[in-house]
Each structure stands twice: as C-alpha cells, then as structure tokens.
Motif scaffolding. Sequence first.
Motif, PDB file in Angstrom:
ATOM      1  N   LEU A  52       1.953  -5.252 -16.962  1.00  0.00           N
ATOM      2  CA  LEU A  52       1.417  -4.287 -16.007  1.00  0.00           C
ATOM      3  C   LEU A  52      -0.107  -4.346 -15.945  1.00  0.00           C
ATOM      4  O   LEU A  52      -0.708  -4.127 -14.892  1.00  0.00           O
ATOM      5  N   GLY A  53      -0.739  -4.663 -17.071  1.00  0.00           N
ATOM      6  CA  GLY A  53      -2.191  -4.801 -17.081  1.00  0.00           C
ATOM      7  C   GLY A  53      -2.677  -5.965 -16.250  1.00  0.00           C
ATOM      8  O   GLY A  53      -3.835  -5.972 -15.795  1.00  0.00           O
ATOM      9  N   SER A  54      -1.817  -6.968 -16.043  1.00  0.00           N
ATOM     10  CA  SER A  54      -2.217  -8.129 -15.245  1.00  0.00           C
ATOM     11  C   SER A  54      -2.199  -7.829 -13.743  1.00  0.00           C
ATOM     12  O   SER A  54      -2.725  -8.613 -12.946  1.00  0.00           O
ATOM     13  N   ILE A  55      -1.591  -6.714 -13.352  1.00  0.00           N
ATOM     14  CA  ILE A  55      -1.522  -6.343 -11.936  1.00  0.00           C
ATOM     15  C   ILE A  55      -2.720  -5.467 -11.614  1.00  0.00           C
ATOM     16  O   ILE A  55      -2.845  -4.340 -12.093  1.00  0.00           O
ATOM     17  N   GLN A  78       9.643   4.454 -22.038  1.00  0.00           N
ATOM     18  CA  GLN A  78       8.555   5.399 -22.286  1.00  0.00           C
ATOM     19  C   GLN A  78       7.202   4.746 -22.064  1.00  0.00           C
ATOM     20  O   GLN A  78       6.280   5.359 -21.512  1.00  0.00           O
ATOM     21  N   ILE A  79       7.075   3.490 -22.477  1.00  0.00           N
ATOM     22  CA  ILE A  79       5.823   2.758 -22.237  1.00  0.00           C
ATOM     23  C   ILE A  79       5.549   2.667 -20.743  1.00  0.00           C
ATOM     24  O   ILE A  79       4.422   2.888 -20.282  1.00  0.00           O
ATOM     25  N   ALA A  80       6.579   2.347 -19.966  1.00  0.00           N
ATOM     26  CA  ALA A  80       6.415   2.242 -18.519  1.00  0.00           C
ATOM     27  C   ALA A  80       5.976   3.574 -17.924  1.00  0.00           C
ATOM     28  O   ALA A  80       5.056   3.624 -17.082  1.00  0.00           O
ATOM     29  N   CYS A  81       6.603   4.662 -18.346  1.00  0.00           N
ATOM     30  CA  CYS A  81       6.238   5.983 -17.828  1.00  0.00           C
ATOM     31  C   CYS A  81       4.801   6.352 -18.211  1.00  0.00           C
ATOM     32  O   CYS A  81       4.045   6.894 -17.395  1.00  0.00           O
ATOM     33  N   ASP A  82       4.422   6.047 -19.442  1.00  0.00           N
ATOM     34  CA  ASP A  82       3.059   6.365 -19.889  1.00  0.00           C
ATOM     35  C   ASP A  82       2.016   5.589 -19.098  1.00  0.00           C
ATOM     36  O   ASP A  82       0.984   6.139 -18.691  1.00  0.00           O
ATOM     37  N   ILE A  83       2.275   4.301 -18.883  1.00  0.00           N
ATOM     38  CA  ILE A  83       1.320   3.478 -18.123  1.00  0.00           C
ATOM     39  C   ILE A  83       1.249   3.955 -16.681  1.00  0.00           C
ATOM     40  O   ILE A  83       0.166   4.053 -16.089  1.00  0.00           O
ATOM     41  N   ALA A  85       1.714   6.928 -15.526  1.00  0.00           N
ATOM     42  CA  ALA A  85       0.978   8.188 -15.467  1.00  0.00           C
ATOM     43  C   ALA A  85      -0.518   7.981 -15.646  1.00  0.00           C
ATOM     44  O   ALA A  85      -1.334   8.748 -15.112  1.00  0.00           O
ATOM     45  N   ALA A  86      -0.895   6.937 -16.379  1.00  0.00           N
ATOM     46  CA  ALA A  86      -2.310   6.707 -16.686  1.00  0.00           C
ATOM     47  C   ALA A  86      -3.027   5.880 -15.629  1.00  0.00           C
ATOM     48  O   ALA A  86      -4.262   5.926 -15.550  1.00  0.00           O
ATOM     49  N   ARG A  87      -2.284   5.114 -14.823  1.00  0.00           N
ATOM     50  CA  ARG A  87      -2.926   4.237 -13.854  1.00  0.00           C
ATOM     51  C   ARG A  87      -3.332   5.027 -12.616  1.00  0.00           C
ATOM     52  O   ARG A  87      -2.488   5.521 -11.860  1.00  0.00           O
ATOM     53  N   ILE A  92       2.844   3.321  -9.386  1.00  0.00           N
ATOM     54  CA  ILE A  92       3.946   2.708 -10.135  1.00  0.00           C
ATOM     55  C   ILE A  92       5.114   3.691 -10.152  1.00  0.00           C
ATOM     56  O   ILE A  92       4.989   4.802 -10.666  1.00  0.00           O
ATOM     57  N   THR A  93       6.224   3.283  -9.572  1.00  0.00           N
ATOM     58  CA  THR A  93       7.445   4.067  -9.620  1.00  0.00           C
ATOM     59  C   THR A  93       8.319   3.512 -10.737  1.00  0.00           C
ATOM     60  O   THR A  93       8.611   2.309 -10.764  1.00  0.00           O
ATOM     61  N   VAL A  94       8.736   4.358 -11.655  1.00  0.00           N
ATOM     62  CA  VAL A  94       9.566   3.947 -12.782  1.00  0.00           C
ATOM     63  C   VAL A  94      10.968   4.517 -12.591  1.00  0.00           C
ATOM     64  O   VAL A  94      11.144   5.736 -12.489  1.00  0.00           O
TER      65      VAL A  94
END
Length: 338
Positions: A52-55, A78-83, A85-87, A92-94
């Motif tokens: 996700l950081g590469s996008i 949980q990692i996907a949801c946290d990222i 929320a922070a971006r 980003i839809t999870v």
Amino acid sequence: MALPCETEARGLALGEARTHPNPSPGPTEAQILLTSILIPVFNEADHLADCLGSIRAMPDCEIEVILVDDHSTDATYQIACDIAAARGDLPITVLRNRGQGKAAALNLAYRHAKGDGFVLLAGDDLLVSEVLPARIAAVAGPQPTVALCRYRSFSDIPAHDGTLFPRPGREDHLAGGATSFNRAFAELYFPIPEELPNEDSWLRAIAILFCLPVTFIDRIGLHYRIHDRNSTGPSLDFALTNEGLARRHAAFSLALERFDGATAAGRDRLATLVQAEARRSAGDWLGVLRLKHLPAGDRSIFLANSTPWLFWIKGQLLQILNRRNRRSRSAGRNVTPR
C-alpha cells in the motif's frame, strides 16, 4: 475516505446477496477519469504495508483502492483498516470476503469499484506509481482495451531475484499485476470464474477470444515478489507446477463456454490452447510440438512444462539467464527502460 470495514464484514457474514450494478459507461474522451486498483489479499501481514505504501497519488491520475481481505488468519485485515484510516491522500475501501479464493475477492472488489480504468495488484507486490499514468493512458477510450507493462521480480532467493518479464515474444501474455484495462474490457472480464485459482489466464483468454490487441508498455510498472508462499512461480517443483497450470489453463475452455458472440478467429485460437493444454497435462510433448497454429511463445511454455525432464532443462536455462542479467546490472550495462 471510504472505510466500510465493519459494515461489509457483517453483511458478508449474514450471507448478504450482492448483485452486479448496471454497467457504467466508459469515458467518451481519450481519458480515464478514475483508476480503481483492485487488491485481493490473504495472510499478507508481512507485506501489505509495503504494498500500500508503494501506491502514491500521481498528478492527473485520480486513484481509488478497493482491497478485499479473503478471511485472513493473521493481522492482514486490521493492518489494512489502520492504513486506510491513516491515509489522507488516497481513498482506500477495505472489504472482507469469506475465504472463497482470489477470483471471488476480485469479483467483490470490482462490484464496489467506480473507476473507468483498472489495475490489479497482489498484496505482496509493489506498484511503480510513476508508471501508472502511462499504463492508464494506454487503455483510454470506449472500446475494450488492455495493456501490459514490464515487471521485475525481487526475492530473498538469489536465483529468482531480478528477472525481467515478459520474456521476448511474450508481450501479449497478460499477467494480473502488470495489466491495465478500461471499463469496457472489465465488463467482459468480470465476473472471473471462481473455480480459477487466479486471474492471469482468464485475462488472456478474454483478450484472445475477442481478438483484442495487447498494448505493450516498455517500462517497469510493477515489482513482483517471489517467496516460498507463491501459488505460482519458479520456486515450485514440477508436480505443483503441473497441477497449477492445469487449473489456470481451465480458463481457456471456460471462456469458450461462456461467450457465444466472440469472433471465429478468437474461438479457433483459444481452442488451439485448449488442445495444447490437454497434450501438455498428459505429458505428450511430441503432441504439443506437432500442434498446428500454436504460437511459438505458447509452444515453448507448454513444452517446457510437459515432462519432468523438460521442466528441469527450463529451470537450468532460467538460472543461466538470471545470472547473466545480474552480472549485467552489477556492471552497469543494463539499459532496460524504466
């Protein structure tokens, strides 16, 4: 920013039926207004943050990310949801699926996507964001259009690190993460048959069946991670490769069954691949060799994976080629465009 994590999880847990929305019209101008990056993931806690950081948001290329966690047993969701929320720079839809496989996860992602252009991305790979605008510009327009960029492997396994794809002569062999396409192509491509293990062969089957040219972008737009959990790739032995190819190549016959309105030329070409797979899986390398109208690039793939001894020879040749490429790069002589 959209983050329907819990809502989507509850809906799927209750067995909510989802229907395909009415097809969205493609852009009428030579422009993609919104690009949807579809990411199916399963147990990618170690790699997802890097992916996700590469996008990154790029000028003149509006992006949305639709990520589907296929019922991971680690911290992926949980990692996907946290990222997400922070971006602040990227919507980003999870979503969460019920462990139905990669094809089902991609189908779910597509049903939630609003884009005119599409890119598929695995949760352990890295996107080259700077090349994304070129990949999307190549598929603009109202007719079904698909493109393939270059991609390079990276791995902790030295023998599999730094391989450049596609091989010469295989620039129409579509690979999921290196492929981009427009909404008109997507309406043919989705839904992916959920018995298929991945998306690659179905991409190629649709392009062949409808005689769609593949636009080749001679730039590296993806870094493809090779590790010991890959479902396909050079780290697998012959038995696993043989089994995996049989499952993936089922896409060719499934496409013939689904579509009646395809061109006769496309059906004939796809039928040839169905015959080649039948002979390959039976170990009939001579039958593959004698098959008329089979393109040279396909013939080499089917032959190299038809018997254990030909598979071994392929592995040796690839190791020699990879060593040569690594020496060239270390000497500063690699002039491959990026």
